[in-house]
Design an enzyme around this catalytic site. Structure first.
Site, mmCIF file in Angstrom:
data_model
loop_
_atom_site.group_PDB
_atom_site.id
_atom_site.type_symbol
_atom_site.label_atom_id
_atom_site.label_comp_id
_atom_site.label_asym_id
_atom_site.label_seq_id
_atom_site.Cartn_x
_atom_site.Cartn_y
_atom_site.Cartn_z
ATOM 1 N N SER A 111 10.259 -2.813 -5.858
ATOM 2 C CA SER A 111 9.007 -2.320 -5.272
ATOM 3 C C SER A 111 8.531 -3.228 -4.155
ATOM 4 O O SER A 111 7.512 -2.945 -3.536
ATOM 5 C CB SER A 111 7.924 -2.221 -6.355
ATOM 6 O OG SER A 111 7.663 -3.492 -6.906
ATOM 7 N N HIS A 144 13.044 3.470 -6.201
ATOM 8 C CA HIS A 144 11.845 2.855 -6.782
ATOM 9 C C HIS A 144 11.219 3.808 -7.789
ATOM 10 O O HIS A 144 10.587 4.790 -7.429
ATOM 11 C CB HIS A 144 10.853 2.501 -5.677
ATOM 12 C CG HIS A 144 9.594 1.886 -6.189
ATOM 13 N ND1 HIS A 144 8.392 2.071 -5.559
ATOM 14 C CD2 HIS A 144 9.349 1.102 -7.269
ATOM 15 C CE1 HIS A 144 7.451 1.422 -6.237
ATOM 16 N NE2 HIS A 144 8.022 0.841 -7.273
ATOM 17 N N GLU A 189 10.753 7.123 -5.332
ATOM 18 C CA GLU A 189 10.955 6.822 -3.917
ATOM 19 C C GLU A 189 12.419 6.435 -3.719
ATOM 20 O O GLU A 189 12.930 5.560 -4.414
ATOM 21 C CB GLU A 189 10.069 5.659 -3.474
ATOM 22 C CG GLU A 189 8.600 5.971 -3.426
ATOM 23 C CD GLU A 189 7.768 4.781 -3.007
ATOM 24 O OE1 GLU A 189 6.849 4.970 -2.198
ATOM 25 O OE2 GLU A 189 8.032 3.653 -3.481
ATOM 26 N N ASN A 233 2.885 2.333 -2.469
ATOM 27 C CA ASN A 233 2.141 1.079 -2.510
ATOM 28 C C ASN A 233 1.329 0.862 -1.245
ATOM 29 O O ASN A 233 0.253 0.257 -1.286
ATOM 30 C CB ASN A 233 3.061 -0.111 -2.768
ATOM 31 C CG ASN A 233 3.579 -0.130 -4.184
ATOM 32 O OD1 ASN A 233 2.998 0.465 -5.089
ATOM 33 N ND2 ASN A 233 4.702 -0.794 -4.397
#
Length: 116
Positions: free
Chosen positions: A36, A60, A72, A110
């Site tokens: 991440s 991810h 992801e 994120n």
């Protein structure tokens, strides 16, 4: 063939695992890293320890993995189309909603959650 690595966020360790996996897998095997935070380009950077950077891609997963549907998929600039397609197909077979995102700090989700 696809191998998914999910060790803690340490670049040297991830590169060592890539090297070890490349030694025992066929040339077409895709190596997916579940990170991440570490740029996929850094994990895949060519060198004496990384032989097939075109086969490296990020996958991810979000926690808790069994109940979070988003995945992801992060190619770096040198990821082959075949490696990207393989990662996407595996994620789809796992029942995930796959989104391909850029190899930038925080990837996509994120970056949406807070300042980078």
């Amino acid at each position: 063939d696809l191998v998914i690595e999910a060790v803690f966020e340490n670049l040297d360790l991830k590169r060592k695992i890539v090297q070890q996996v490349e030694e025992v897998t066929p040339d077409h095997c895709v190596f997916a890293t579940n990170t991440s935070a570490i740029p996929i380009a850094d994990i895949a950077a060519p060198g004496p320890d990384i032989k097939r950077p075109e086969n490296i891609v990020g996958m991810h997963y979000f926690s808790p993995v069994p109940s979070m549907p988003l995945l992801e998929i992060i190619p770096h600039a040198g990821t082959s189309d075949e490696a990207l397609a393989t990662a996407f197909a595996v994620g789809t077979k796992q029942g995930k909603t796959c989104v391909v995102v850029k190899d930038v700090p925080g990837f996509y989700v994120n970056r949406c959650l807070g300042p980078i």
